[in-house]
Design a protein around this motif. Structure first.
Motif, short mmCIF file in Angstrom:
data_model
loop_
_atom_site.label_atom_id
_atom_site.label_comp_id
_atom_site.label_asym_id
_atom_site.label_seq_id
_atom_site.Cartn_x
_atom_site.Cartn_y
_atom_site.Cartn_z
N ARG A 165 10.66 8.05 -58.18
CA ARG A 165 10.33 9.35 -58.76
C ARG A 165 10.64 10.48 -57.79
NH1 ARG A 165 4.37 11.05 -61.23
NH2 ARG A 165 4.89 13.24 -61.70
N PHE A 166 10.33 10.27 -56.51
CA PHE A 166 10.62 11.31 -55.52
C PHE A 166 12.12 11.53 -55.39
CE2 PHE A 166 11.60 12.53 -51.11
CZ PHE A 166 10.95 13.76 -51.08
N ALA A 167 12.90 10.44 -55.46
CA ALA A 167 14.36 10.58 -55.36
C ALA A 167 14.91 11.45 -56.48
CB ALA A 167 15.01 9.21 -55.38
N LEU A 168 14.35 11.31 -57.68
CA LEU A 168 14.79 12.13 -58.81
C LEU A 168 14.35 13.59 -58.65
CD1 LEU A 168 14.03 9.71 -61.78
CD2 LEU A 168 16.26 10.27 -60.83
N ALA A 169 13.17 13.79 -58.06
CA ALA A 169 12.63 15.14 -57.92
C ALA A 169 13.06 15.85 -56.65
CB ALA A 169 11.10 15.09 -57.97
N ARG A 170 13.71 15.13 -55.72
CA ARG A 170 14.04 15.69 -54.42
C ARG A 170 14.85 17.00 -54.50
NH1 ARG A 170 14.91 12.96 -49.27
NH2 ARG A 170 14.98 10.98 -50.39
N PRO A 171 15.91 17.09 -55.32
CA PRO A 171 16.68 18.34 -55.36
C PRO A 171 15.82 19.56 -55.73
CG PRO A 171 17.92 16.59 -56.39
CD PRO A 171 16.56 16.05 -56.16
N ALA A 172 14.98 19.40 -56.77
CA ALA A 172 14.13 20.53 -57.18
C ALA A 172 13.09 20.85 -56.11
CB ALA A 172 13.45 20.21 -58.51
N LEU A 173 12.53 19.82 -55.48
CA LEU A 173 11.55 20.06 -54.42
C LEU A 173 12.19 20.71 -53.20
CD1 LEU A 173 9.50 16.73 -54.58
CD2 LEU A 173 8.73 19.00 -55.32
N THR A 174 13.42 20.34 -52.90
CA THR A 174 14.13 20.94 -51.76
C THR A 174 14.39 22.42 -52.02
OG1 THR A 174 15.17 18.82 -51.22
CG2 THR A 174 16.16 20.81 -50.30
N ASP A 175 14.79 22.75 -53.24
CA ASP A 175 14.99 24.17 -53.59
C ASP A 175 13.68 24.94 -53.47
OD1 ASP A 175 17.63 23.65 -54.09
OD2 ASP A 175 17.38 23.46 -56.27
N TRP A 176 12.59 24.32 -53.93
CA TRP A 176 11.29 24.99 -53.83
C TRP A 176 10.90 25.20 -52.37
CZ3 TRP A 176 6.71 23.52 -51.56
CH2 TRP A 176 5.58 24.28 -51.87
N ALA A 177 11.09 24.15 -51.55
CA ALA A 177 10.72 24.25 -50.13
C ALA A 177 11.57 25.30 -49.41
CB ALA A 177 10.85 22.89 -49.46
N ALA A 178 12.87 25.33 -49.71
CA ALA A 178 13.75 26.32 -49.07
C ALA A 178 13.34 27.74 -49.45
CB ALA A 178 15.20 26.07 -49.48
N HIS A 179 12.97 27.94 -50.70
CA HIS A 179 12.51 29.27 -51.13
C HIS A 179 11.20 29.64 -50.45
CE1 HIS A 179 10.47 32.13 -53.89
NE2 HIS A 179 11.69 32.64 -54.01
N ALA A 180 10.30 28.65 -50.30
CA ALA A 180 9.02 28.91 -49.63
C ALA A 180 9.24 29.29 -48.17
CB ALA A 180 8.12 27.69 -49.75
N LEU A 181 10.17 28.61 -47.49
CA LEU A 181 10.44 28.94 -46.10
C LEU A 181 11.10 30.31 -45.97
CD1 LEU A 181 11.75 25.50 -44.77
CD2 LEU A 181 9.57 26.61 -44.22
N ALA A 182 11.94 30.67 -46.95
CA ALA A 182 12.62 31.97 -46.88
C ALA A 182 11.67 33.12 -47.14
CB ALA A 182 13.77 32.00 -47.88
N THR A 183 10.71 32.91 -48.02
CA THR A 183 9.77 33.98 -48.39
C THR A 183 8.44 33.87 -47.67
OG1 THR A 183 8.95 32.69 -50.27
CG2 THR A 183 10.82 34.17 -50.67
N HIS A 184 8.23 32.74 -46.96
CA HIS A 184 6.94 32.48 -46.30
C HIS A 184 5.78 32.55 -47.29
CE1 HIS A 184 8.72 32.54 -42.28
NE2 HIS A 184 9.42 33.58 -42.67
#
Length: 250
Positions: A165-184
């Motif tokens: 399940r994590f492998a399927l969700a990884r791309p969306a979670l990575t986008d979310w994490a990258a946005h969180a790091l960019a916006t803090h």
């Protein structure tokens, strides 16, 4: 087409479908509200099952034995409602194993369904509304329930549903994490089928818990492009992702 759809919906009002509909409603509520009151109650259910499961099973055997006609008449083939109940119970178990730390509430729903369904099905055989002897057409119906249970057992023992399940969700979670790091900024929300809670952004990454996971400790995932911190319980998953678990609550 409309007539067939109406007939199918009308069948759901039959007495035999009330059980699967109730299980489906509970399963939907537990999945949709992983931090809700119903989910919390099912999470605590195993603590009570330890002391009650064997007496309840004994009572069930006595009730079935007192209700079923002896000598036992020919059992009707499992109907669609019974097979649907088995499928829902199996689905609840797989879903419960598909998150880090497991979702005990979903596992409780699945186990209770698979344990209670055989007794309910045997009692149903004695009701006049159950239909004529023989039941619905198709001898293949006898094999469906064992195959579903066997496939579920193989899935949770020979594979890792949480990893898949994590492998399927990884791309969306990575986008979310990258946005969180960019916006803090990271907020609790639904992402790729996970309810993210306890979100936290640090100077070197972002972490969050998955709502409803764990019985004695929170579990979740973390994204650290520069590597995980030296402290804490982190298991590398590759591509800068880690699985973590919090300290025991007891």
């Amino acid at each position: 087409m409309i007539t067939n759809g109406t007939a199918a919906l009308r069948r759901l009002t039959f007495p035999g479908f009330r059980g699967p509909i109730l299980v489906a409603a509970m399963l939907t509520a537990v999945v949709a509200l992983p931090d809700g009151r119903l989910h919390n109650r099912f999470t605590l259910l195993p603590l009570f099952m330890i002391g009650l499961i064997f007496p309840l099973l004994l009572i069930g055997v006595v009730v079935v034995g007192a209700t079923v006609s002896w000598p036992l008449t020919r059992l009707r083939r499992p109907g669609t409602s019974a097979l649907l109940g088995v499928a829902l119970g199996c689905a609840a178990i797989v879903l419960g194993m598909s998150v880090p730390g497991q979702d005990v509430a979903l596992l409780s729903v699945g186990v209770l369904t698979l344990i209670g369904l055989p007794f309910a099905w045997l009692l149903w055989q004695q009701w006049s509304v159950a239909g004529p002897a023989g039941g619905p057409a198709g001898r293949w119906r006898w094999a469906v329930a064992p195959l579903l249970v066997a496939a579920t057992a193989l899935t949770v023992t020979q594979t890792d549903p949480a990893e898949a399940r994590f492998a399927l969700a990884r791309p969306a979670l990575t986008d979310w994490a990258a946005h969180a790091l960019a916006t803090h900024e990271a907020r609790p929300e639904w992402v790729a089928g996970y309810r993210l809670t306890e979100t936290e952004v640090t100077h070197d990454g972002v972490k969050f818990a998955i709502a409803g996971t764990g019985l004695f400790a929170h579990h979740g995932y973390a994204y650290f492009p520069s590597g995980a911190p030296a402290f804490g319980y982190y298991t590398p998953l590759g591509n800068d992702w880690y699985e973590w678990s919090g300290p025991d609550r007891f």
